[in-house]
Design an enzyme around this catalytic site. Structure first.
Site, short mmCIF file in Angstrom:
data_model
loop_
_atom_site.label_atom_id
_atom_site.label_comp_id
_atom_site.label_asym_id
_atom_site.label_seq_id
_atom_site.Cartn_x
_atom_site.Cartn_y
_atom_site.Cartn_z
N THR A 146 65.95 25.89 93.26
CA THR A 146 66.03 24.59 92.64
C THR A 146 64.80 24.23 91.97
O THR A 146 64.05 24.80 90.77
CB THR A 146 66.72 23.37 93.32
OG1 THR A 146 65.83 23.38 94.59
CG2 THR A 146 68.11 23.57 93.87
N LYS A 168 66.35 28.93 100.00
CA LYS A 168 65.89 28.10 99.13
C LYS A 168 65.33 26.80 99.71
O LYS A 168 65.94 26.56 100.84
CB LYS A 168 66.63 28.02 98.12
CG LYS A 168 67.75 26.87 98.25
CD LYS A 168 68.17 25.80 98.17
CE LYS A 168 67.02 25.07 97.29
NZ LYS A 168 67.22 23.36 97.39
N THR A 179 65.84 20.96 103.75
CA THR A 179 66.86 21.06 102.64
C THR A 179 66.91 22.52 102.42
O THR A 179 66.01 22.92 101.17
CB THR A 179 66.49 20.45 101.22
OG1 THR A 179 66.57 18.96 101.64
CG2 THR A 179 67.15 20.43 100.39
N GLU A 259 57.54 21.06 97.34
CA GLU A 259 57.23 20.46 96.09
C GLU A 259 55.97 19.79 96.00
O GLU A 259 55.49 18.71 96.70
CB GLU A 259 58.41 19.37 95.84
CG GLU A 259 59.59 19.77 95.39
CD GLU A 259 60.72 18.77 95.50
OE1 GLU A 259 60.43 17.69 95.97
OE2 GLU A 259 61.64 19.12 95.09
N ASN A 378 59.40 14.11 92.43
CA ASN A 378 60.42 13.40 93.03
C ASN A 378 60.51 11.90 92.56
O ASN A 378 61.34 11.35 92.65
CB ASN A 378 60.23 13.23 94.43
CG ASN A 378 60.39 14.67 95.22
OD1 ASN A 378 61.47 15.21 95.06
ND2 ASN A 378 59.23 15.18 95.79
N THR A 383 66.35 12.27 86.67
CA THR A 383 66.76 11.98 85.38
C THR A 383 65.91 12.63 84.36
O THR A 383 65.62 13.70 84.65
CB THR A 383 65.71 10.32 85.38
OG1 THR A 383 64.35 10.36 85.97
CG2 THR A 383 66.51 9.30 86.12
#
Lengths: 383, 383
Positions: A146, A168, A179, A259, A378, A383
């Site tokens: 992702t 992942k 996650t 991230e 994040n 969006t």
């Protein structure tokens, strides 16, 4: 080499169009046997995604013939329609493989609260199934990414058997679990009854000890599939060691690619009264935003570390706390220690050691710093 | 008007040179009586700063004649020398005021793990004491600011008595308590024995229900001082209402000025089985970094809200969860609700309502979003 390194496994990864980027988003791992044993660990989040509910049932009898994984949508908080979509996905893939849908696990990752476009999955299934090969592990590993910037894979090769894995996960990394979607494969011969214990022993000290951002997901799944295709039966101890090594490597790869992270931080808590205490303290530090910001700023702000320790109920006397950052004893007896300016935080890897002086137990948790890039990724993700 | 609004109080704020900025950093609040009753609530962090240890002892007998507060250094994790420095500060100020040092509370805020330059405080004490006036509340409120951008003050005026207050705090805001120093004053006549209950009742629904960044400090102190100078004895109910109103105003001012925040977020959890459950769920959401980043990005990412709810042990059935963001029911029955694009997050204030459908209890916690500015301020704060 990856999930297809062990004998008896084939895999593929294709583009179904679930991601707007056009990158691969649908993966398949098939266990050709002769054994089809499986164990799994799922998120402990009470809000679990439809594919988690489905796969719990599938793994319940200890048999999994194949697992289909998609990125581009978590299929979480999607109600009865979401479960129906997971069921339909399983039936489509199982039919194409000629297996029972009840032996096919499903994993999904991506945005929560959006229905999956199952028609796109349906269109891609023939290509997905025809593409499975003994060399397809890397394609599968790429299709489950992702916000990951690199695919995560690991292999441990023994004399005549092996363990492979792919993962992942780049955000929402918190025990238990992160996650993450993880598939671990082995061609070792193993009793079905011992597989669950092997997996839980391995995850307890690997995936359960990384905590990137304190946020626990709705979709986490770690699957262990055993084909028995090597014909070799290692001792349980050897199998646990190999599976733990693969899980440990994948866990570190997840933290390394978290991230927006600029640092990977090992928080080692020593001289604790119990391992549970050591973990409690390490996790409190790992979730302290002020500490994580300080590390981003290359600032060995140990006051924020002891303030985090002080919020826990672990056994310790506050005035005995010691903190060492990258080899410099910045806090001694909960007071000012060596000059904090001696600490070099320019490298990506940071080691924090906290001594509680309350016993002999210890534990290490890995986390990341809190950065502008984390906030950026994040705040813009959905969006 | 502020802590000096009620009769019987004088205050001052001066520059001792503890802050490198040269801004005021030393404050004094004096209770001239006739009563000198006091109650206090301190941080529950087990690593407590020297002034907290000192002030706990001072408040132990229910009498406080004055409180000296400094910014520019927390005097936390400073060992025996730190406690000696607090003691010395108390003696210097008490001598200048002609009171006993055992009746003088001390509060400090700033960086943890650095010794205070007590010589600078000593030099400033004559000026500090000579400057106390019945109009000095605002000077005191300014002298306790750290990363605060505005002084925080509140007054509730009744017919013939009043409650005043000042607060500082901009980061490390988490129950219980926030990184805050708060002095609340009243000229109401009140029995010493009831003062503690009044303060605890007021803080339980105000300061204990703000959680800016989940980080609990070593120095939090809320002091309530009663002079009895109005000669009026309100009912306990009326006094609690007035003190709660002042504390509530100050708490909201803290959230409104939290470090780097772009949004103030009220998280209201309704239809919970108990108030404790409602609080547990509200706090889990308030501490979820992914949710806080989404709010910064003006993104009503309700999946992150239900994922946070799912990590708690509150009573609820996951499939019944409802989430409303700024009036739009984005999640209904843990599934997709109304169009999330209808949510307007452009205003600073955000209201999130979560329904658990498990009972009649409710609670609201205020938090902030997680922004680039928060990361910036907290990665650069101590260096």
């Amino acid at each position: 080499m990856t999930v297809t390194a062990p004998k008896g496994f084939r895999a593929s990864g294709v583009t179904a169009g679930l991601k707007t980027s056009g990158n691969p988003d649908l993966a398949l791992v098939v266990n050709d046997g002769p054994d089809h044993y499986a164990a799994a660990v799922f998120t402990s989040n009470r809000v679990e995604a439809a594919p988690v509910t489905w796969s719990r049932i599938v793994v319940g009898d200890g048999r999994v013939d194949a697992v289909v994984l998609n990125s581009g949508g978590a299929n979480a908080c999607t109600g009865p329609q979401g479960f129906a979509d997971t069921h339909r996905t399983a039936e489509l893939v199982a039919d194409a493989l000629g297996i029972a849908s009840g032996d096919l696990a499903v994993c999904s990752t991506g945005l929560i609260g959006e229905l999956l476009p199952v028609d796109k999955i349906e269109s891609a299934v023939p290509q997905l199934v025809s593409a499975v090969t003994p060399d397809g592990g890397e394609d599968a590993a790429r299709a489950i990414m992702t916000t990951d910037t690199v695919p995560k894979q690991a292999v441990v090769q023994r004399a005549s058997w092996s363990v492979g894995g792919m993962a992942k996960g780049a955000g929402m990394l918190a025990p238990a679990l992160a996650t993450m979607l993880v598939v671990v494969t082995t061609d070792a011969v193993v009793d079905q009854s011992e597989l669950d214990g092997v997996l839980r022993t391995a995850t307890a000290t690997t995936f359960d000890r990384i905590d990137s951002d304190g946020c626990q997901s709705t979709n986490d799944t770690v699957l262990l599939l055993a084909s028995g295709a090597s014909g070799v039966r290692p001792s349980q101890e050897d199998l646990i060691a190999a599976v733990t090594e693969v899980c440990g490597s994948l866990a570190r790869q997840l933290i390394a690619d978290a991230e927006g992270a600029h640092h990977e931080v090992a928080i080692e808590v020593r001289t604790a009264a119990s391992e549970s205490d050591a973990l409690t303290v390490a996790r409190a530090i790992a979730r302290n935003n002020l500490f994580k910001c300080a590390i981003f700023g290359n600032d060995p702000n140990w006051g924020r570390i002891v303030a985090a320790v002080g919020t826990t109920d672990a056994v310790f006397e506050p005035q005995r706390l010691d903190v060492n950052v990258n080899g410099v004893q910045v806090c001694r007896g909960c007071g000012v220690g060596d000059d904090r300016s001696l600490v070099d935080l320019s490298e990506r890897e940071v080691h924090v050691v906290v001594d509680l002086h309350a016993g002999d137990a210890s534990a290490t948790v890995w986390t990341n710093d809190l950065t502008h890039d984390y906030v950026h990724e994040n705040s813009a993700y959905s969006t």
